[in-house]
Design an enzyme around this catalytic site. Sequence first.
Site, mmCIF file in Angstrom:
data_model
loop_
_atom_site.group_PDB
_atom_site.id
_atom_site.type_symbol
_atom_site.label_atom_id
_atom_site.label_comp_id
_atom_site.label_asym_id
_atom_site.label_seq_id
_atom_site.Cartn_x
_atom_site.Cartn_y
_atom_site.Cartn_z
ATOM 1 N N HIS A 152 -7.094 20.681 42.113
ATOM 2 C CA HIS A 152 -7.933 21.862 42.349
ATOM 3 C C HIS A 152 -8.280 21.834 43.836
ATOM 4 C CE1 HIS A 152 -8.946 20.592 38.195
ATOM 5 N NE2 HIS A 152 -9.117 21.864 37.926
ATOM 6 N N ASP A 155 -10.873 19.368 44.675
ATOM 7 C CA ASP A 155 -10.560 17.933 44.530
ATOM 8 C C ASP A 155 -10.153 17.332 45.866
ATOM 9 O OD1 ASP A 155 -10.727 18.310 41.763
ATOM 10 O OD2 ASP A 155 -8.565 18.611 41.566
ATOM 11 N N GLU A 320 -1.886 21.905 27.229
ATOM 12 C CA GLU A 320 -2.554 20.594 27.247
ATOM 13 C C GLU A 320 -2.764 20.116 25.812
ATOM 14 O OE1 GLU A 320 -5.733 19.870 30.017
ATOM 15 O OE2 GLU A 320 -6.806 18.636 28.555
ATOM 16 N N ASP A 348 0.024 19.541 30.303
ATOM 17 C CA ASP A 348 -1.016 18.594 30.702
ATOM 18 C C ASP A 348 -1.007 17.494 29.650
ATOM 19 O OD1 ASP A 348 -1.712 19.783 33.026
ATOM 20 O OD2 ASP A 348 -3.817 20.122 32.534
ATOM 21 N N ASP A 361 -9.699 13.861 27.087
ATOM 22 C CA ASP A 361 -8.676 13.651 28.134
ATOM 23 C C ASP A 361 -8.221 12.189 28.225
ATOM 24 O OD1 ASP A 361 -8.642 16.302 28.844
ATOM 25 O OD2 ASP A 361 -9.841 16.068 30.655
HETATM 26 C C1 XUL Z 1 -10.056 21.222 31.760
HETATM 27 C C2 XUL Z 1 -8.691 21.112 32.284
HETATM 28 C C3 XUL Z 1 -8.526 21.399 33.723
HETATM 29 C C4 XUL Z 1 -7.262 22.104 34.049
HETATM 30 C C5 XUL Z 1 -7.160 22.542 35.471
HETATM 31 O O1 XUL Z 1 -10.160 21.001 30.401
HETATM 32 O O2 XUL Z 1 -7.776 20.772 31.566
HETATM 33 O O3 XUL Z 1 -8.655 20.217 34.422
HETATM 34 O O4 XUL Z 1 -6.162 21.318 33.748
HETATM 35 O O5 XUL Z 1 -8.246 23.287 35.872
HETATM 36 CO CO CO Z 2 -5.761 20.433 31.885
#
Ligand code: XUL
Ligand code: CO
Length: 488
Positions: A152, A155, A320, A348, A361
Amino acid sequence: NTGIAILTSINNKITDIWPNISVIIINKWKVVYKLYSNNILIIANLKGDVFMKEFFPNISPIKFEGSESKNPLSFKYYDAKRVIMGKTMEEHLSFAMAWWHNLCASGADMFGQGTADKGFGENQGTMEHAKAKVDAGIEFMQKLGIKYYCFHDTDIVPEDQEDINVTNARLDEITDYILEKTKGTDIKCLWTTCNMFSNPRFMNGAGSSNSADVFCFAAAQAKKGLENAVKLGAKGFVFWGGREGYETLLNTDMKLEEENIATLFTMCRDYGRSIGFKGDFYIEPKPKEPMKHQYDFDAATAIGFLRKYGLDKDFKMNIEANHATLAGHTFQHELRVSAINGMLGSVDANQGDTLLGWDTDQFPTNVYDTTLAMYEILKAGGLSGGLNFDSKNRRPSNTAEDMFYGFIAGMDTFALGLIKAAQIIEDGRIDEFVKERYSSYNSGIGEKIRNRSVTLVECAEYALKMKKPELPESGRQEYLETVVNNIF
Ligand code: XUL
Ligand code: CO
């Protein structure tokens, strides 16, 4: 130079600034060894000019040693050059490092402060720190053989709270620095995105904010983000709408909000293309957290949205795993929905904990899940993006070694998943079963249905003539699960 080492007492600038640092003076070189959770080796001269810094001096490049190895700092399955179904593992698995988890997050949660030191020897919130993260990140990726990074905007530089122009100038400086430091390496940007959820201005959303001024700030961030994507040669540009959603419809004009998000995406698409961005735009669906209801709930919802607003040619999905399970789907389901709609872009790579209701995560360690994910990815012909470890260590796993263990776990789990998925495909029993299961559509009335050369009346006449159909054949789920286990 002379081979004479002199150990002196410590009394210089650097030790004054940083406690917990040992300095050994060897001839005219100063070797600084930071005694902390992150051991940093710094070689400088007595004036303080730094000539070499190693952020992970205790860790050598991670090598493939095979499944018999007990060395924790080795790959057991990820063998970059091994060929699977005509491509090397490295080509199948374009792994990426997520800047935010790996280089920024310290393990802080709403119940306590961070446990990991991500200072990399510099004071947080400074450009020196931002640059140290670039240096540490490159060393980290090189030691693991990872070629891509994702970030981002916030970041990579500290955001100035008063003036976005200051932040933009810092972004220019740091992207120059990233380009300079990655020159001559094979490290590239997989995708970049803008943090349009942390700053208080985005409390009611970014593209979906009730404030037109805030919408323009989102536009300004996205414009800069796209310019940086082009500058760094990113393959993709992600939109994750963390605050694009609502808490209550009592205060929300949902139609207006969705239309404005589409307007922002369209502006970004048009501007991106006009400045030479050739990569894919990605939506990263997530059903909730931080909002109660997020507009990009899942892949099906996001795809419908893109089609409604004519964005489906330029956008794909960034799926993700943990977001899939939060939506009540499997990771495999979200990949399949994207693939059959021609919108499987990037992944992701992480996993959630089904006993917890939030986005944990975690690094992927569940081989069954990565196998089924890689099965989908192989069948879809691969990803145009890659596998970004949007994964973080658990809070008590707070050392530099843990950063490597997390990535080794994730890379090996996907490598083993790839091996097993290829075996499932080569074995053929699953695919053959599915093909056979739908064989009634290969001829007769079924073929006509597939060709759309039959009417409702004709189908009904066919049924009435039969009076009663035979029951369809067994779904054989338990048998198929045994086949997968047999391959394992
Ligand atoms: C949040 C998430 C973020 C995105 C990018 O849940 O997954 O980190 O991957 O903004
Ligand atoms: Co993500």
